[in-house]
Scaffold this motif. Structure first.
Motif, PDB file in Angstrom:
ATOM      1  N   PHE A 229       0.744  -1.274   0.045  1.00  0.00           N
ATOM      2  CA  PHE A 229      -0.057   0.179  -0.112  1.00  0.00           C
ATOM      3  C   PHE A 229       0.865   1.176  -0.055  1.00  0.00           C
ATOM      4  CE2 PHE A 229      -3.229  -3.006   1.800  1.00  0.00           C
ATOM      5  CZ  PHE A 229      -4.193  -2.800   1.098  1.00  0.00           C
ATOM      6  N   ASP A 230       0.260   2.221  -0.554  1.00  0.00           N
ATOM      7  CA  ASP A 230       0.992   3.462  -0.341  1.00  0.00           C
ATOM      8  C   ASP A 230       1.087   4.160   0.882  1.00  0.00           C
ATOM      9  OD1 ASP A 230       1.879   6.010  -1.919  1.00  0.00           O
ATOM     10  OD2 ASP A 230       0.581   6.906  -0.481  1.00  0.00           O
ATOM     11  N   VAL A 231       2.353   4.618   1.362  1.00  0.00           N
ATOM     12  CA  VAL A 231       2.614   5.003   2.465  1.00  0.00           C
ATOM     13  C   VAL A 231       1.508   6.123   3.109  1.00  0.00           C
ATOM     14  CG1 VAL A 231       4.226   6.083   4.181  1.00  0.00           C
ATOM     15  CG2 VAL A 231       4.841   4.583   2.391  1.00  0.00           C
ATOM     16  N   ARG A 232       1.227   6.921   2.388  1.00  0.00           N
ATOM     17  CA  ARG A 232       0.294   8.137   2.560  1.00  0.00           C
ATOM     18  C   ARG A 232      -1.179   7.463   2.647  1.00  0.00           C
ATOM     19  NH1 ARG A 232       1.206  11.668  -2.842  1.00  0.00           N
ATOM     20  NH2 ARG A 232       1.006   9.511  -3.679  1.00  0.00           N
ATOM     21  N   ALA A 233      -1.423   6.477   2.229  1.00  0.00           N
ATOM     22  CA  ALA A 233      -2.674   5.764   2.341  1.00  0.00           C
ATOM     23  C   ALA A 233      -2.824   5.202   3.961  1.00  0.00           C
ATOM     24  CB  ALA A 233      -3.031   4.595   1.652  1.00  0.00           C
ATOM     25  N   LEU A 234      -1.777   4.380   4.257  1.00  0.00           N
ATOM     26  CA  LEU A 234      -1.657   4.061   5.540  1.00  0.00           C
ATOM     27  C   LEU A 234      -1.786   5.125   6.593  1.00  0.00           C
ATOM     28  CD1 LEU A 234       0.828   1.165   4.859  1.00  0.00           C
ATOM     29  CD2 LEU A 234      -1.599   1.022   5.202  1.00  0.00           C
ATOM     30  N   ALA A 235      -0.689   6.136   6.303  1.00  0.00           N
ATOM     31  CA  ALA A 235      -0.587   7.336   7.310  1.00  0.00           C
ATOM     32  C   ALA A 235      -1.882   7.914   7.305  1.00  0.00           C
ATOM     33  CB  ALA A 235       0.288   8.319   6.726  1.00  0.00           C
ATOM     34  N   LEU A 236      -2.792   8.024   6.554  1.00  0.00           N
ATOM     35  CA  LEU A 236      -4.256   8.486   6.573  1.00  0.00           C
ATOM     36  C   LEU A 236      -5.082   7.638   7.520  1.00  0.00           C
ATOM     37  CD1 LEU A 236      -6.331  10.665   6.123  1.00  0.00           C
ATOM     38  CD2 LEU A 236      -6.992   9.373   3.939  1.00  0.00           C
ATOM     39  N   LEU A 237      -4.846   6.150   7.401  1.00  0.00           N
ATOM     40  CA  LEU A 237      -5.827   5.213   8.154  1.00  0.00           C
ATOM     41  C   LEU A 237      -5.311   5.414   9.653  1.00  0.00           C
ATOM     42  CD1 LEU A 237      -7.535   2.682   8.040  1.00  0.00           C
ATOM     43  CD2 LEU A 237      -5.352   1.275   7.850  1.00  0.00           C
ATOM     44  N   ILE A 238      -4.116   5.713   9.900  1.00  0.00           N
ATOM     45  CA  ILE A 238      -3.775   5.677  11.129  1.00  0.00           C
ATOM     46  C   ILE A 238      -4.062   7.009  11.774  1.00  0.00           C
ATOM     47  CG2 ILE A 238      -1.456   5.915  12.632  1.00  0.00           C
ATOM     48  CD1 ILE A 238       0.019   4.124  10.622  1.00  0.00           C
ATOM     49  N   SER A 239      -3.958   8.120  11.147  1.00  0.00           N
ATOM     50  CA  SER A 239      -4.444   9.302  11.621  1.00  0.00           C
ATOM     51  C   SER A 239      -5.834   9.537  11.916  1.00  0.00           C
ATOM     52  CB  SER A 239      -3.964  10.311  10.441  1.00  0.00           C
ATOM     53  OG  SER A 239      -2.518  10.408  10.330  1.00  0.00           O
ATOM     54  N   VAL A 240      -6.764   8.779  11.038  1.00  0.00           N
ATOM     55  CA  VAL A 240      -8.259   8.753  11.196  1.00  0.00           C
ATOM     56  C   VAL A 240      -8.431   8.059  12.456  1.00  0.00           C
ATOM     57  CG1 VAL A 240     -10.200   8.065  10.300  1.00  0.00           C
ATOM     58  CG2 VAL A 240      -8.897   9.279   8.985  1.00  0.00           C
ATOM     59  N   ALA A 241      -7.640   6.757  12.738  1.00  0.00           N
ATOM     60  CA  ALA A 241      -8.094   6.041  13.965  1.00  0.00           C
ATOM     61  C   ALA A 241      -7.510   6.931  15.146  1.00  0.00           C
ATOM     62  CB  ALA A 241      -7.057   4.672  13.702  1.00  0.00           C
ATOM     63  N   VAL A 242      -6.481   7.525  15.266  1.00  0.00           N
ATOM     64  CA  VAL A 242      -5.710   7.983  16.372  1.00  0.00           C
ATOM     65  C   VAL A 242      -6.866   9.135  16.445  1.00  0.00           C
ATOM     66  CG1 VAL A 242      -4.059   9.207  17.378  1.00  0.00           C
ATOM     67  CG2 VAL A 242      -3.746   7.270  16.143  1.00  0.00           C
ATOM     68  N   GLY A 243      -7.035  10.099  15.657  1.00  0.00           N
ATOM     69  CA  GLY A 243      -8.018  11.214  15.876  1.00  0.00           C
ATOM     70  C   GLY A 243      -9.367  10.895  16.609  1.00  0.00           C
ATOM     71  N   TYR A 244     -10.003   9.938  15.909  1.00  0.00           N
ATOM     72  CA  TYR A 244     -11.404   9.630  16.464  1.00  0.00           C
ATOM     73  C   TYR A 244     -11.251   8.976  17.746  1.00  0.00           C
ATOM     74  CZ  TYR A 244     -13.761  10.860  12.242  1.00  0.00           C
ATOM     75  OH  TYR A 244     -14.653  11.760  11.393  1.00  0.00           O
ATOM     76  N   LEU A 245     -10.207   8.314  17.852  1.00  0.00           N
ATOM     77  CA  LEU A 245     -10.099   7.631  19.333  1.00  0.00           C
ATOM     78  C   LEU A 245      -9.886   8.819  20.431  1.00  0.00           C
ATOM     79  CD1 LEU A 245      -9.770   5.242  21.009  1.00  0.00           C
ATOM     80  CD2 LEU A 245      -7.362   5.155  20.527  1.00  0.00           C
ATOM     81  N   GLY A 246      -8.863   9.635  20.055  1.00  0.00           N
ATOM     82  CA  GLY A 246      -8.691  10.906  20.923  1.00  0.00           C
ATOM     83  C   GLY A 246      -9.892  11.786  21.215  1.00  0.00           C
ATOM     84  N   LEU A 247     -10.665  11.972  19.866  1.00  0.00           N
ATOM     85  CA  LEU A 247     -11.792  12.655  20.453  1.00  0.00           C
ATOM     86  C   LEU A 247     -12.948  12.148  21.207  1.00  0.00           C
ATOM     87  CD1 LEU A 247     -13.370  15.176  19.338  1.00  0.00           C
ATOM     88  CD2 LEU A 247     -14.221  13.932  17.354  1.00  0.00           C
ATOM     89  N   GLY A 248     -13.031  10.688  20.880  1.00  0.00           N
ATOM     90  CA  GLY A 248     -13.797   9.999  21.872  1.00  0.00           C
ATOM     91  C   GLY A 248     -13.671   9.998  23.218  1.00  0.00           C
TER      92      GLY A 248
END
Length: 268
Positions: A229-248
């Protein structure tokens, strides 16, 4: 003359002990109440049967050609529901049982205990959803690329954002108590999030599950491995995961603090 008191050799519990206790508790629940776990798998299969046979009856060959995508999407949906309900429904149950304050009074704090209980239930959900996936492949006769590392990493990161939603919903449940119908309603919204990649909306990648669903489709249908996978795609996946977990987590902490100020933390 009295003997001197023995030295206290006990050590404070660590997060390792907490994680081990929570995982062991989940194991005991699974072993002692297997009918409930089997019932969840059966209900999931019945629901999938309605989708599969009903869709094939209505759409015919067009539906059959896209069956792999349906299987992957349903697999991710079952994981998402398990991750979401593991925190939101569990906290709601603690409120009803009157055992919520015990979690608050632990030396670890309420949020770490709730998060680890959610992680333990996610581990169990991976096992039950794996069984569900195997039966779905058998029923539909379809084949998927099941590279274990790729599937676990992408699916795991995808549902981390759902854990964040579960945290936020659990905090609202602590504050407002009986909101079970609203909590269950959100589970059906996961269907739209998982289906969003089909509409090719760029901004939808920032929503929970959407980007992970697209990557999981590529991994399980097209056979793309994690390192391909493209590194940017994986980075976006991690960012979304961490972002919503932190927001929750922020919403959860704010809701529980307000419940304390109002004096309704242990009320029901």
């Amino acid at each position: 003359m009295s003997n001197p008191p023995a030295s206290d050799t006990s050590r404070p519990a660590t997060y390792y002990h907490l994680a081990r206790a929570v995982l062991y508790r989940e194991y005991l629940i699974f072993v002692r109440y297997p009918a409930n776990a089997i019932g969840g798998i059966v209900i999931g299969l019945i629901f999938f049967g309605f989708l599969f046979y009903g869709g094939r009856l209505i759409a015919g060959q067009a539906f059959t050609d896209s069956i792999e995508g349906l299987v992957v999407g349903y697999f991710l949906w079952s994981l998402s529901v398990g991750a979401y309900s593991s925190i939101s429904n569990d906290i709601g149950s603690e409120v009803q049982w009157g055992t919520l304050e015990r979690h608050v009074m632990t030396p670890f704090g309420f949020a770490p205990v709730a998060l680890l209980k959610g992680v333990a239930k996610v581990v169990r959900t991976f096992l039950t959803s794996g069984i569900l996936l195997a039966v779905m492949l058998l029923v539909t006769g379809s084949t998927l690329q099941l590279h274990l590392l790729t599937v676990v990493v992408i699916a795991g990161l995808s549902i981390v954002s759902v854990l964040g939603l579960g945290f936020a919903a659990g905090g609202v449940a602590v504050l407002y108590k009986r909101i079970g119908n609203w909590l269950n309603l959100l589970q059906f919204g996961f269907v739209g999030l998982i289906s969003a990649p089909a509409f090719d909306l760029g901004w939808a990648k920032l929503l929970p599950l959407t980007h992970g669903s697209a990557l999981l489709q590529r991994a399980m249908v097209d056979g793309v491995r994690l390192w391909e996978f493209d590194v940017r795609a994986l980075a976006l996946l991690i960012s979304v995961a961490v972002g919503y977990l932190g927001l929750g987590y922020v919403v959860f902490r704010a809701a529980t603090k307000r419940a304390r100020r109002l004096g309704v933390l242990g009320d029901y």
